[in-house]
Design a protein around this motif. Structure first.
Motif, PDB file in Angstrom:
ATOM      1  N   THR A   1       0.760  -1.202   0.166  1.00  0.00           N
ATOM      2  CA  THR A   1       0.091  -0.131  -0.112  1.00  0.00           C
ATOM      3  C   THR A   1       0.869   1.387   0.046  1.00  0.00           C
ATOM      4  O   THR A   1       0.583   2.185  -0.777  1.00  0.00           O
ATOM      5  CB  THR A   1      -0.736  -0.184   1.253  1.00  0.00           C
TER       6      THR A   1
ATOM      7  N   ASN B   1       3.013   7.053  -6.668  1.00  0.00           N
ATOM      8  CA  ASN B   1       2.312   8.001  -6.894  1.00  0.00           C
ATOM      9  C   ASN B   1       2.713   9.481  -6.766  1.00  0.00           C
ATOM     10  O   ASN B   1       2.705  10.368  -7.495  1.00  0.00           O
ATOM     11  CB  ASN B   1       1.113   7.788  -6.213  1.00  0.00           C
TER      12      ASN B   1
ATOM     13  N   ARG C   1      -1.241  -4.935  -7.673  1.00  0.00           N
ATOM     14  CA  ARG C   1      -2.128  -3.900  -6.860  1.00  0.00           C
ATOM     15  C   ARG C   1      -2.797  -4.799  -5.879  1.00  0.00           C
ATOM     16  O   ARG C   1      -3.514  -5.893  -6.226  1.00  0.00           O
ATOM     17  CB  ARG C   1      -3.100  -3.182  -7.884  1.00  0.00           C
TER      18      ARG C   1
ATOM     19  N   SER D   1       2.559   1.857  -3.332  1.00  0.00           N
ATOM     20  CA  SER D   1       1.607   2.727  -4.370  1.00  0.00           C
ATOM     21  C   SER D   1       1.475   4.151  -4.023  1.00  0.00           C
ATOM     22  O   SER D   1       1.756   4.758  -4.961  1.00  0.00           O
ATOM     23  CB  SER D   1       0.294   2.133  -4.244  1.00  0.00           C
ATOM     24  N   LYS D   2       1.465   4.154  -2.845  1.00  0.00           N
ATOM     25  CA  LYS D   2       1.354   5.999  -2.292  1.00  0.00           C
ATOM     26  C   LYS D   2       2.581   6.727  -2.979  1.00  0.00           C
ATOM     27  O   LYS D   2       2.532   7.694  -3.385  1.00  0.00           O
ATOM     28  CB  LYS D   2       0.941   5.894  -0.989  1.00  0.00           C
TER      29      LYS D   2
END
Ligand code: G5P
Ligand code: MG
Length: 225
Positions: free
Chosen positions: A18, A25, A142, A21-22
């Motif tokens: 998690t 980004n 994901r 991914s952040k």
């Protein structure tokens, strides 16, 4: 800007995927490799390594160190990331002292050693709640949670629309073994990176509490003089 070569350390379910991914980004130049995702892709592709991995993973056991080193360092090399100016994030590897030593030996000649290790510290009771509701998209890695970050369409990956699956190692029994493995192996690993002066820790019971702390550490490393 300095290169960032970051390892995320944390118990199963602590939010490594998690947070990855952040971070990807927010910091567009950073790329990532997750050892668990690489193994799950090999299993889906039915390769020889995939067959071996599925046996270990189903039992909640760690794969042999040499195999993991070859897999991840091979991947870094294939992607052309073994250079002094490359930035990358590792999720799930190294996770034993032996893996950490071996990786350091292999990165040193390329001047591409890790320069930041962050431990995600999340209470165990919080982790256990999350796992029941986890679904994954294997080809991309994901990860979803039915309450925290549900897919837009039930049972489907947001980007590709492909089906989501449960991980076979997310059963209560296997997950318990994975937590125990982590507790047994993390001490020497943390000691190794602490001695190198690159270990940090962020704590919190949600990923939204942890992310700003993690992001701040990354920014500091990128701009450290
Ligand atoms: P993996 O794949 O590396 P683990 O066990 O290290 O697996 P895991 O389970 O993938 O770690 P994670 O990535 O830390 O956990 O957590 P996550 O997926 O991001 O978050 C967990 C869930 O919580 C998700 O559903 C997410 O949406 C949700 N969530 C996140 N934040 C919040 C929040 O704030 N609130 C709520 N409600 N939910 C939230 O390794 C698997 C196996 O591969 C082998 C081993 O067999 C291992 O067991 N392996 C290795 N073996 C040897 N050496 C290595 N280096 C190996 N690497 C892998
Ligand atoms: Mg993960």
């Amino acid at each position: 800007m300095n290169p960032l070569r970051l390892l995320l350390l944390g118990a199963p379910g602590s939010g490594k995927g998690t947070q990855t991914s952040k971070l990807l980004n927010q910091f567009k130049h950073i790329k990532s490799v997750s050892s668990g995702d690489l193994l799950r892709q090999r299993i889906q592709q039915k390769t020889d390594l995939g067959r071996i991995a599925s046996e270990y993973i189903a039992q909640g056991k760690l794969l042999p160190d040499s195999l993991m080193n070859d897999l991840v360092v091979g991947e870094l090399s294939t992607r052309g990331w073994l250079s002094a100016d490359s930035s990358f994030l590792l999720d799930g590897f190294p996770r034993t002292l032996e893996q950490a030593r071996s990786l350091r030996t292999q990165l040193a000649p390329h001047k591409a050693s890790l320069n930041l290790v962050v431990e995600l510290d999340v209470p165990t009771d919080v982790i256990l709640e999350r796992i029941e509701n986890r679904y994954v998209h294997v080809p991309s890695g994901r990860v979803y949670n039915l309450t925290y970050n549900p897919p837009k369409v039930s049972g489907k990956d947001d980007i590709t629309g492909e089906p989501l699956t449960k991980r076979p190692d997310d059963t209560a029994e296997v997950f318990g073994k994975r937590l125990k493995n982590y507790a047994e192996t993390v001490g020497p690993l943390k000691h190794f990176y602490s001695e190198l002066g690159i270990l940090k820790k962020v704590s919190g019971s949600t990923s939204d509490i942890i992310f700003p702390q993690l992001s701040k550490l990354v920014v500091q490393k990128l701009h450290q003089s």
